[in-house]
Write an enzyme that holds these catalytic residues in place. Structure first.
Site, PDB file in Angstrom:
ATOM      1  N   GLU A  20       0.831  -1.209   0.000  1.00 40.00           N
ATOM      2  CA  GLU A  20       0.000   0.000   0.000  1.00 40.00           C
ATOM      3  C   GLU A  20       0.861   1.254   0.000  1.00 40.00           C
ATOM      4  OE1 GLU A  20      -2.641   1.487  -0.315  1.00 40.00           O
ATOM      5  OE2 GLU A  20      -4.380   0.199   0.042  1.00 40.00           O
ATOM      6  N   ASN A 150      -9.661   6.279   1.789  1.00 40.61           N
ATOM      7  CA  ASN A 150      -8.674   6.033   0.743  1.00 40.61           C
ATOM      8  C   ASN A 150      -8.682   7.184  -0.257  1.00 40.61           C
ATOM      9  OD1 ASN A 150      -6.953   3.660   0.732  1.00 40.61           O
ATOM     10  ND2 ASN A 150      -8.813   2.424   0.805  1.00 40.61           N
ATOM     11  N   ASP A 209      -9.662   2.317  -4.467  1.00 40.35           N
ATOM     12  CA  ASP A 209      -8.676   2.264  -3.393  1.00 40.35           C
ATOM     13  C   ASP A 209      -7.794   3.512  -3.499  1.00 40.35           C
ATOM     14  OD1 ASP A 209      -6.728   1.390  -1.463  1.00 40.35           O
ATOM     15  OD2 ASP A 209      -7.246  -0.671  -1.888  1.00 40.35           O
TER      16      ASP A 209
END
Length: 301
Positions: A20, A150, A209
Site C-alpha cells: 500500500e 482512501n 482504493d
C-alpha cells in the site's frame, strides 16, 4: 476479463501481503511503500535494484517525506516520525481511535505540507472511520461518515481534494482552501457499482482504493478486486482503463526523474489459493510508463 496491458511491468518481485501507499521520494529518488499486514516499510532503489526494509510491531499504513530527511509514518499505534538512517521512530500523536477496531490508512501531504490521513473501521459497520490532519503539532479530525478512507489526492491547483470510501464504492471531491486547509462542498466525484452477493469477480469492476493525480488533473485510481487502474478526467469521465495481471491493485504513485512512471502496489492478503496460483504477481510492485507526468509528492514540514 481481458488479458493484462502488455506495457505493465514487474518492478519488485518480492511479495507484500498488503502492499500500500507507494511514495516516490523526490530527494532520494527511491520508491517507498508499506506492507500493512506484513508490518514492514519497504524502500526500492530502482537504479541499483536493491530493496531495503524495516520491520515494526504495528502496521504501517502510509508514509510521507519530511523536509529534514525523516518520514511521517501513520501506523495503527499512532502517528510517528521515522528516521530511515537510524531505523528509529518517535511518536508524534497517539491514535485518536480504539486501535482494537480501527487504524490509520491512506495518508498524504497537501501542497502546504499538512499531513492528511484517514482511518479504516475494521468491523465495517457502522461507518465510523474519519479523516484527520496533522498541522503544527496537532492532529485534528476533519471529516467522517465513511468506513474505509482512501484515495487522497489534490488537483494541480490545490483547490480540490479527492477522498474515497472504498466500501461505499464512491470517490468524493471537496473544495479545499490552501491557506487554512478547510474543506467544503463535499460531493460525489465518481461512483461504482457495488459487488453483488455471489457475483463472479470476472465481471465485477472493483472498488476505489488509492489514487494519484497527474499534471493534467486526471485522477488515477486503483480498483481493488477489479484488476484494473482507471484514469478519470477532472469531471469524472473515464479516459483510460489499464488491465492488470493481479486482482487486487491498491494504489498508484508517479515516480522516476520525469514522474512518468506509475508504480502500483498490490495485495495478496486473504486471497483464495486458486487465485494466487493463477496470479503469482499478487503482492508485487508493478509499473507502467505514461505520457502525462504526475504531480511531485508534497513534503511535510
Amino acid at each position: 476479463m481481458r488479458d493484462a496491458d502488455p506495457d505493465v511491468r514487474v518492478v519488485v518481485a518480492l511479495h507484500s501481503e498488503l502492499g500500500e501507499s507507494p511514495m516516490w521520494h523526490p530527494r532520494e529518488q527511491r520508491l517507498y511503500w508499506c506492507d500493512i499486514a506484513g508490518k514492514r516499510l519497504n524502500r526500492h532503489d530502482t537504479k541499483r535494484g536493491v530493496v531495503d526494509h524495516w520491520e515494526f510491531d504495528s502496521e504501517p499504513a502510509s508514509c510521507a517525506p519530511c523536509l529534514d530527511g525523516t518520514l511521517l509514518l501513520a501506523m495503527r499505534d499512532g502517528l510517528w516520525r521515522f528516521d530511515p538512517a537510524r531505523g528509529e521512530r518517535t511518536r508524534l500523536a497517539a491514535p485518536p481511535y480504539d486501535p482494537a477496531k480501527e487504524r490509520f490508512n491512506d495518508g498524504k501531504c497537501d501542497p502546504h505540507g499538512r499531513f492528511w490521513v484517514g482511518t479504516i473501521y475494521e468491523p465495517r459497520d457502522p461507518a465510523l472511520a474519519a479523516l484527520y490532519c496533522w498541522d503544527h503539532g496537532e492532529l485534528q479530525r476533519k471529516a467522517d461518515g465513511i468506513t474505509v478512507s482512501n484515495g487522497l489526492a489534490w488537483s494541480p491547483d490545490g483547490r480540490t481534494m479527492y477522498w474515497s470510501d472504498t466500501k461505499a464504492h464512491t470517490v468524493h471531491a471537496l473544495d479545499f482552501d490552501l491557506a487554512s486547509g478547510s474543506l467544503s462542498n463535499r460531493r460525489v466525484f465518481a461512483g461504482f457499482a457495488p459487488k453483488r452477493a455471489g457475483q463472479d469477480l470476472a465481471v465485477y469492476g472493483g472498488r476505489p482504493d488509492g489514487a494519484a493525480v497527474d499534471a493534467e488533473g486526471a485522477y488515477w485510481v486503483a480498483m481493488f478486486e477489479g484488476q484494473r487502474l482507471l484514469r478519470l478526467s477532472p469531471d469524472g469521465e473515464l479516459l483510460r482503463e489499464v488491465r492488470l495481471p493481479v486482482r487486487c491493485p491498491t494504489m498508484p504513485c508517479f515516480g522516476d526523474a520525469d514522474l512518468r512512471t506509475l508504480y502500483i502496489t498490490t495485495s495478496r492478503e486473504k486471497r483464495p489459493p486458486a487465485e494466487l496460483a493463477a496470479q503469482p504477481l499478487a503482492g508485487c510492485v508493478l509499473s507502467l510508463r505514461v505520457d502525462v507526468p504526475g504531480l511531485p509528492v508534497n513534503l511535510a514540514g
